[in-house]
Design a protein around this motif. Structure first.
Motif, PDB file in Angstrom:
ATOM      1  N   TYR A   8      -8.534   2.600  -3.357  1.00 53.59           N
ATOM      2  CA  TYR A   8      -9.141   4.112  -2.826  1.00 53.59           C
ATOM      3  C   TYR A   8      -9.060   3.884  -1.675  1.00 53.59           C
ATOM      4  O   TYR A   8      -8.382   4.994  -1.222  1.00 53.59           O
ATOM      5  CB  TYR A   8     -10.651   3.706  -3.227  1.00 53.59           C
ATOM      6  CG  TYR A   8     -11.381   5.465  -2.815  1.00 53.59           C
ATOM      7  CD1 TYR A   8     -10.760   6.038  -4.206  1.00 53.59           C
ATOM      8  CD2 TYR A   8     -11.636   5.722  -1.957  1.00 53.59           C
ATOM      9  CE1 TYR A   8     -11.537   7.049  -4.135  1.00 53.59           C
ATOM     10  CE2 TYR A   8     -12.069   6.981  -1.635  1.00 53.59           C
ATOM     11  CZ  TYR A   8     -11.552   7.627  -2.999  1.00 53.59           C
ATOM     12  OH  TYR A   8     -12.310   9.092  -2.669  1.00 53.59           O
ATOM     13  N   ALA A  10     -10.507  -3.058  -7.083  1.00 50.58           N
ATOM     14  CA  ALA A  10     -10.940  -0.897  -6.574  1.00 50.58           C
ATOM     15  C   ALA A  10     -11.461  -0.519  -5.435  1.00 50.58           C
ATOM     16  O   ALA A  10     -10.560   0.218  -5.293  1.00 50.58           O
ATOM     17  CB  ALA A  10     -12.198  -1.266  -7.305  1.00 50.58           C
ATOM     18  N   LEU A  69     -11.372   0.226 -12.924  1.00 49.67           N
ATOM     19  CA  LEU A  69     -11.686  -1.235 -12.146  1.00 49.67           C
ATOM     20  C   LEU A  69     -12.781  -1.216 -11.844  1.00 49.67           C
ATOM     21  O   LEU A  69     -13.713  -2.294 -11.996  1.00 49.67           O
ATOM     22  CB  LEU A  69     -10.797  -1.533 -10.713  1.00 49.67           C
ATOM     23  CG  LEU A  69      -9.199  -1.494 -11.006  1.00 49.67           C
ATOM     24  CD1 LEU A  69      -8.490  -1.704  -9.551  1.00 49.67           C
ATOM     25  CD2 LEU A  69      -9.441  -3.301 -11.951  1.00 49.67           C
ATOM     26  N   ALA A  70     -13.574  -0.316 -11.392  1.00 54.24           N
ATOM     27  CA  ALA A  70     -15.477  -0.559 -10.999  1.00 54.24           C
ATOM     28  C   ALA A  70     -15.860  -0.363 -12.075  1.00 54.24           C
ATOM     29  O   ALA A  70     -17.049  -1.397 -12.177  1.00 54.24           O
ATOM     30  CB  ALA A  70     -16.010   1.099 -10.266  1.00 54.24           C
ATOM     31  N   ASN A  84     -18.300  -1.107  -2.370  1.00 52.11           N
ATOM     32  CA  ASN A  84     -17.591   0.180  -1.749  1.00 52.11           C
ATOM     33  C   ASN A  84     -18.288   0.855  -0.580  1.00 52.11           C
ATOM     34  O   ASN A  84     -17.160   1.317  -0.460  1.00 52.11           O
ATOM     35  CB  ASN A  84     -18.728   1.208  -2.137  1.00 52.11           C
ATOM     36  CG  ASN A  84     -17.874   2.342  -3.246  1.00 52.11           C
ATOM     37  OD1 ASN A  84     -17.728   1.919  -3.928  1.00 52.11           O
ATOM     38  ND2 ASN A  84     -18.169   3.340  -2.650  1.00 52.11           N
ATOM     39  N   SER A  88     -14.343   6.088 -18.804  1.00 47.39           N
ATOM     40  CA  SER A  88     -13.639   6.126 -17.919  1.00 47.39           C
ATOM     41  C   SER A  88     -13.210   8.194 -18.495  1.00 47.39           C
ATOM     42  O   SER A  88     -12.616   8.535 -18.118  1.00 47.39           O
ATOM     43  CB  SER A  88     -12.432   5.667 -17.577  1.00 47.39           C
ATOM     44  OG  SER A  88     -11.968   6.350 -16.475  1.00 47.39           O
ATOM     45  N   LEU A  94      -6.901   4.570 -11.270  1.00 47.42           N
ATOM     46  CA  LEU A  94      -7.180   2.558 -11.327  1.00 47.42           C
ATOM     47  C   LEU A  94      -9.171   2.278 -10.709  1.00 47.42           C
ATOM     48  O   LEU A  94      -9.763   1.376 -10.777  1.00 47.42           O
ATOM     49  CB  LEU A  94      -6.793   1.861  -9.512  1.00 47.42           C
ATOM     50  CG  LEU A  94      -4.557   1.888 -10.003  1.00 47.42           C
ATOM     51  CD1 LEU A  94      -3.553   1.323  -9.145  1.00 47.42           C
ATOM     52  CD2 LEU A  94      -4.753   1.080 -12.298  1.00 47.42           C
ATOM     53  N   TYR A  95      -9.111   3.443  -8.443  1.00 49.92           N
ATOM     54  CA  TYR A  95     -10.861   3.060  -9.057  1.00 49.92           C
ATOM     55  C   TYR A  95     -11.447   2.723  -9.583  1.00 49.92           C
ATOM     56  O   TYR A  95     -11.979   1.911  -9.624  1.00 49.92           O
ATOM     57  CB  TYR A  95     -10.896   3.563  -7.175  1.00 49.92           C
ATOM     58  CG  TYR A  95     -11.992   3.863  -6.390  1.00 49.92           C
ATOM     59  CD1 TYR A  95     -12.246   2.829  -6.318  1.00 49.92           C
ATOM     60  CD2 TYR A  95     -13.276   4.710  -7.472  1.00 49.92           C
ATOM     61  CE1 TYR A  95     -13.454   3.383  -5.570  1.00 49.92           C
ATOM     62  CE2 TYR A  95     -13.757   5.283  -6.663  1.00 49.92           C
ATOM     63  CZ  TYR A  95     -14.253   3.820  -6.049  1.00 49.92           C
ATOM     64  OH  TYR A  95     -15.693   4.377  -5.562  1.00 49.92           O
ATOM     65  N   GLN A  96     -11.620   4.261 -10.459  1.00 53.75           N
ATOM     66  CA  GLN A  96     -12.704   4.614 -11.417  1.00 53.75           C
ATOM     67  C   GLN A  96     -12.343   3.352 -12.688  1.00 53.75           C
ATOM     68  O   GLN A  96     -13.838   2.224 -13.134  1.00 53.75           O
ATOM     69  CB  GLN A  96     -13.013   5.930 -11.613  1.00 53.75           C
ATOM     70  CG  GLN A  96     -14.543   5.676 -12.548  1.00 53.75           C
ATOM     71  CD  GLN A  96     -15.597   5.669 -11.767  1.00 53.75           C
ATOM     72  OE1 GLN A  96     -15.757   6.573  -9.979  1.00 53.75           O
ATOM     73  NE2 GLN A  96     -16.298   4.023 -11.337  1.00 53.75           N
ATOM     74  N   LEU A 138     -13.289  -7.661  -8.871  1.00 53.29           N
ATOM     75  CA  LEU A 138     -12.280  -6.333  -9.548  1.00 53.29           C
ATOM     76  C   LEU A 138     -13.378  -5.284  -8.581  1.00 53.29           C
ATOM     77  O   LEU A 138     -11.731  -4.407  -8.576  1.00 53.29           O
ATOM     78  CB  LEU A 138     -12.875  -6.332 -10.793  1.00 53.29           C
ATOM     79  CG  LEU A 138     -12.561  -7.292 -11.956  1.00 53.29           C
ATOM     80  CD1 LEU A 138     -13.013  -6.556 -13.566  1.00 53.29           C
ATOM     81  CD2 LEU A 138     -10.536  -6.882 -11.932  1.00 53.29           C
ATOM     82  N   MET A 139     -14.264  -4.854  -7.986  1.00 51.09           N
ATOM     83  CA  MET A 139     -14.892  -4.384  -7.500  1.00 51.09           C
ATOM     84  C   MET A 139     -13.724  -4.316  -6.082  1.00 51.09           C
ATOM     85  O   MET A 139     -13.696  -2.797  -5.522  1.00 51.09           O
ATOM     86  CB  MET A 139     -16.338  -4.426  -7.027  1.00 51.09           C
ATOM     87  CG  MET A 139     -17.308  -2.853  -6.138  1.00 51.09           C
ATOM     88  SD  MET A 139     -16.923  -1.381  -7.240  1.00 51.09           S
ATOM     89  CE  MET A 139     -16.733   0.323  -6.693  1.00 51.09           C
ATOM     90  N   SER A 164      -4.269   6.193  -7.226  1.00 47.72           N
ATOM     91  CA  SER A 164      -4.918   4.747  -6.601  1.00 47.72           C
ATOM     92  C   SER A 164      -6.543   5.350  -6.950  1.00 47.72           C
ATOM     93  O   SER A 164      -6.942   5.003  -6.865  1.00 47.72           O
ATOM     94  CB  SER A 164      -4.428   4.790  -6.143  1.00 47.72           C
ATOM     95  OG  SER A 164      -4.168   6.715  -5.307  1.00 47.72           O
TER      96      SER A 164
END
Length: 305
Positions: free
Chosen positions: A171, A167, A89-90, A106, A42, A85-87, A163-164, A81
């Protein structure tokens, strides 16, 4: 006449290219999970994107420094956000679930955006949004439970999916904040400033956890993540919005679960099962219903990073 027709077909290819880039990035995220830590890829991803953009963006950013200083908090929240956090957590989810599941989850971004809009924008969804949201959520539960709702009791076995989902939820906040604030600044400057904040958010984790070295097993994945989904896909997507309009462009986002599953099938040898088919179809139908005649759908140029 023929020239216009040719131009139209070329324009419709743009969102397909963007969706393919983002779909491949989901598979890359799953693939590289065995070779580099989530915080490392990341950080490297946004660092590479930042370094590439800097020579082109320093002057425009300097010209807009007053505006950026006045709205630094909004940029910070958007970056937290939508990027950190989004990426982040992904990348973490990729250690515990499949790329196919990640692609399907997604696709839930538009529905989550409706829920977040209720909380932040106080927008009341119409009946299509309610029915579509319930239907999509049912499909999501079916996929996460692998076709057996009783298996949802084993939360540890679905940690990556959880987790996804989280995420995607962050988003959705990103999209709603974009709509709420509507910052009057070029998208490229906004992207650059958000990337800068994302790098700052990574620093404490880099200090505490350290960084995995870039080597022959992960360098290609890092380069792809830093260039294609971070820079090229957003530009192609924005160009598509200009050429064919926001509404028609947004429809192509529904191709992402399918494209991700196909790529994962051939590259990672992930199995496509009957519960993926049933759950995925239910989710996409729900999304289509939820977006019908509703003002609360995600901004059509909204894209996953």
């Amino acid at each position: 006449m023929n020239l216009k027709s040719h131009h139209a077909w070329w324009a419709f290819a743009l969102p397909i290219v963007a969706v393919l880039i983002w779909s491949l990035n989901i598979v890359v995220t799953r693939y590289v999970a065995d070779y580099i830590s989530p915080i490392s890829i990341s950080f490297y991803r946004w660092l590479l994107a930042f370094l590439i953009l800097t020579p082109f963006m320093l002057r425009p950013v300097w010209r807009e420094r007053t505006f950026i200083r006045q709205h630094w908090l909004q940029f910070a929240v958007l970056s937290a956000s939508g990027m950190f956090l989004y990426q982040g957590l992904a990348y973490s989810a990729a250690h515990y679930t499949t790329a196919t599941n990640m692609g399907i989850i997604n696709a839930f971004i538009p529905v989550f955006t409706i829920f977040v809009s209720i909380l932040i924008l106080r927008e009341i969804p119409n009946r299509f949004a309610v029915i579509g949201s319930v239907l999509s959520f049912s499909g999501l539960i079916y996929v996460v439970g692998q076709g057996h709702l009783s298996s949802l009791l084993n939360l540890g076995g679905h940690w990556g999916d959880i987790l996804m989902v989280l995420a995607v939820f962050f988003y959705a906040f990103y999209g709603v904040f974009l709509k709420k604030w509507q910052l009057k600044i070029s998208l490229m400057i906004s992207l650059y400033v958000q990337i800068a904040f994302a790098l700052l958010y990574h620093l404490p984790f880099v200090v505490i956890l350290g960084l995995d070295p870039i080597n022959s097993t992960n360098v290609a994945s890092v380069a792809y993540a830093g260039i294609f989904p971070s820079l090229i896909a957003p530009l192609v997507w924005m160009l598509a919005v200009q050429r064919i309009g926001p509404n028609r462009t947004s429809i192509f986002m529904n191709l992402m679960p399918i494209a991700t599953a196909v790529i994962a099938l051939f590259w990672l040898k992930e199995a496509w099962t009957i519960y993926h088919t049933i759950g995925g179809v239910v989710i996409l139908i729900g999304i289509a219903i939820a977006q019908k005649k509703t003002a609360t759908q995600a901004p059509s140029w909204l894209k996953p990073s």
